[in-house]
Write a protein that holds these residues in place. Structure first.
Motif, mmCIF file in Angstrom:
data_model
loop_
_atom_site.group_PDB
_atom_site.id
_atom_site.type_symbol
_atom_site.label_atom_id
_atom_site.label_comp_id
_atom_site.label_asym_id
_atom_site.label_seq_id
_atom_site.Cartn_x
_atom_site.Cartn_y
_atom_site.Cartn_z
ATOM 1 N N THR A 226 0.830 -1.204 0.000
ATOM 2 C CA THR A 226 0.000 0.000 0.000
ATOM 3 C C THR A 226 0.861 1.249 0.000
ATOM 4 N N LEU A 227 0.392 2.274 -0.717
ATOM 5 C CA LEU A 227 1.063 3.574 -0.670
ATOM 6 C C LEU A 227 0.038 4.680 -0.451
ATOM 7 N N MET A 228 0.552 5.814 0.031
ATOM 8 C CA MET A 228 -0.251 7.033 0.142
ATOM 9 C C MET A 228 0.420 8.113 -0.691
ATOM 10 N N ALA A 229 -0.323 8.672 -1.661
ATOM 11 C CA ALA A 229 0.168 9.770 -2.490
ATOM 12 C C ALA A 229 -0.546 11.046 -2.081
ATOM 13 N N ILE A 230 0.215 12.098 -1.849
ATOM 14 C CA ILE A 230 -0.315 13.354 -1.318
ATOM 15 C C ILE A 230 -0.304 14.413 -2.420
ATOM 16 N N ILE A 281 -4.406 9.937 -2.093
ATOM 17 C CA ILE A 281 -4.849 8.707 -2.735
ATOM 18 C C ILE A 281 -4.174 7.542 -2.032
ATOM 19 N N LEU A 282 -4.939 6.534 -1.708
ATOM 20 C CA LEU A 282 -4.398 5.281 -1.178
ATOM 21 C C LEU A 282 -4.481 4.235 -2.279
ATOM 22 N N GLY A 307 2.539 14.907 -10.220
ATOM 23 C CA GLY A 307 2.540 16.094 -9.374
ATOM 24 C C GLY A 307 2.275 15.854 -7.905
ATOM 25 N N ALA A 308 2.375 14.614 -7.442
ATOM 26 C CA ALA A 308 2.221 14.355 -6.013
ATOM 27 C C ALA A 308 3.336 15.070 -5.256
#
Length: 474
Positions: A226-230, A281-282, A307-308
């Motif tokens: 899992t990743l988190m994009a900011i 976004i997860l 562009g995160a």
């Protein structure tokens, strides 16, 4: 249609079918518990019956058909569209007590379940033998599989694995006349006659009552990441979603939370989410360990290229669980802002996600409503939620207009009124907008053919003349 009321003679006949007095409820206080769901409106049934067998269901429905009494099947009342509301009175049929069967047959990759079984219990039973039941609605811990089948529920894994209807091989159904039929079977391939299974799933209890289901299971993937994009801009996050999905990667889950959701979660139970971000976004991928490792890195690279401002990959199972816990806390967190939550699930084609985000911003500003966005962004199944106070009549009138415009925007972009919540009575006024008069008429003719007396969950899906969305009281 003029319906007959439940009188003493009919009540006596029902007590003969269900002799256990505790499962036939007539007291006003008991009926109140069956007068609402998780949406809007209060509608009292005249009687509540809690059947435990198919024979009981069939006998009650047969009686209701003979006497022209409306009958409303329901599970645990988690519907967000008014699906089980007894809008014409009649009999509320509480199917949650039919939970006796939960059988996993590993060699056939199937589960055979009663409608009152909790969906989470199916997940747990399948995983104990290394299998998985993919549909995972957020309410799975409290929702029954019967309700999921009636509404064709989805969930975060719908992006990769599909929704409830994609895992139903066969059904046992009580028809509006009280007959018991079986559709489909225990095999993956079955093309004998019309596909009545797919017709019943998602019909919201308007064509029959499901009393048993045969569900397809799959092997549980051995690895996940899992990743988190900011992101500093929610429209840019929509572009990243599209780019990941066209890169050759098919995530198991791809969820979005806008800034209002992030701030609400942090105020409710701090998780370390970036409150300065406009969206996060997860992304979760699953499969073979080596493939998972490469795919999560590639997804991170794509988000950064779009562009995160930052991308974080969960390095441990605890970190991964923390991210998904934050996502699941959105609903309880946002209702702390105001007590009334209008939860919609308008869905658009994936390529239109950025444009839908822009339209939602415009609607929020136009009507000055507290509109927050989260949901299953990877399949376009967004959840624009409006947080309000139903005691404020002026605010609720603005909310009604905003909701109508959300639906209009989704349809204009080639989308649909509902991705997983169903139509019920709340979205019925908008059905012709999506289907057209001819399309809606075809559905009406199917309903009239199978249920000519219109006793099965009447008042749902099909709009009454002049019906509109009303969220205000009085």
């Amino acid at each position: 249609m003029k319906y007959k009321q439940v009188d003493a003679e009919i009540l006596g006949r029902i007590r003969e079918i269900v002799p256990d007095a505790k499962r036939v409820l007539t007291e006003r206080t008991d009926l109140a518990s069956y007068s609402f769901d998780a949406s809007f409106g209060t509608h009292f049934p005249e009687l509540v019956v809690q059947p435990k067998t198919t024979a009981e269901v069939a006998a009650i429905v047969k009686l209701a058909y003979e006497e022209t009494i409306p009958i409303y099947p329901r599970g645990r009342s988690t519907s967000l569209s008014g699906g089980p509301l007894p809008v014409e009175g009649g009999i509320a049929l509480d199917m949650s007590h039919m939970n006796q069967r939960l059988e996993i047959i590993p060699d056939d990759l199937i589960a055979i379940v009663s409608p009152g079984v909790l969906t989470a219990n199916i997940h747990q039973a399948a995983e104990q033998v290394g299998l998985m039941y993919p549909p995972d609605p957020s309410s799975s811990a409290v929702a029954t599989i019967g309700g999921n089948l009636a509404e064709n529920a989805g969930g975060p894994r719908g992006l990769k694995y599909g929704v409830t209807k994609d895992y139903v091989l066969g059904l046992e159904v009580v028809t509006p006349q009280g007959e018991v039929i079986r559709t489909g079977g225990r095999t993956v391939k079955n093309v004998t006659g019309y596909d009545l299974t797919k017709l019943i799933v998602g019909s919201e209890g308007t064509l029959g009552i499901i009393t048993e289901a045969i569900l397809q299971l799959i092997p549980k993937p051995p690895a996940t990441a899992t990743l988190m994009a900011i992101f500093d801009d929610i429209v840019t996050s929509g572009e990243a979603i599209s780019r990941v999905l066209t890169s050759g990667i098919l995530p198991a889950k791809m969820e979005i939370m806008d800034q209002a959701c992030i701030k609400a979660v942090e105020a409710y139970q701090p998780c370390g989410l970036p409150v300065e971000a406009e969206a996060i976004i997860l992304i979760e991928v699953d499969g073979h360990p080596r493939a998972v490792e490469e795919e999560i890195k590639e997804a991170a690279r794509i988000c950064e290229s779009i562009g995160a401002s930052r991308v974080e990959i969960a390095n441990t199972e605890a970190e991964r669980e923390a991210l998904w816990k934050a996502r699941k806390m959105v609903s309880p967190a946002i209702v702390r802002m105001k007590p009334t939550k209008i939860s919609e699930d308008a869905t658009v084609p994936r390529s239109k996600i950025p444009e839908m985000f822009a339209r939602l911003k415009q609607i929020r500003d136009k009507y000055q409503v507290n509109l927050v966005v989260f949901g299953h962004a990877g399949d376009g199944n967004l959840h624009p939620n409006i947080i309000a106070d139903k005691r404020d009549q002026e605010e609720m009138k603005r909310v009604e207009k905003a909701v109508a415009e959300i639906f209009e925007a989704a349809i204009a972009l080639g989308g649909t009124l509902s991705g997983e919540h169903g139509i019920g009575n709340m979205k019925a006024p908008f059905m012709e907008m999506e289907l057209g008069a001819a399309g809606l008429d075809v559905m009406k003719r199917i309903k009239e053919s199978l249920d000519p007396k219109n006793i099965m969950n009447p008042g749902k899906i099909f709009p009454k003349p002049g019906q509109r969305l009303v969220l205000t009281e009085g």
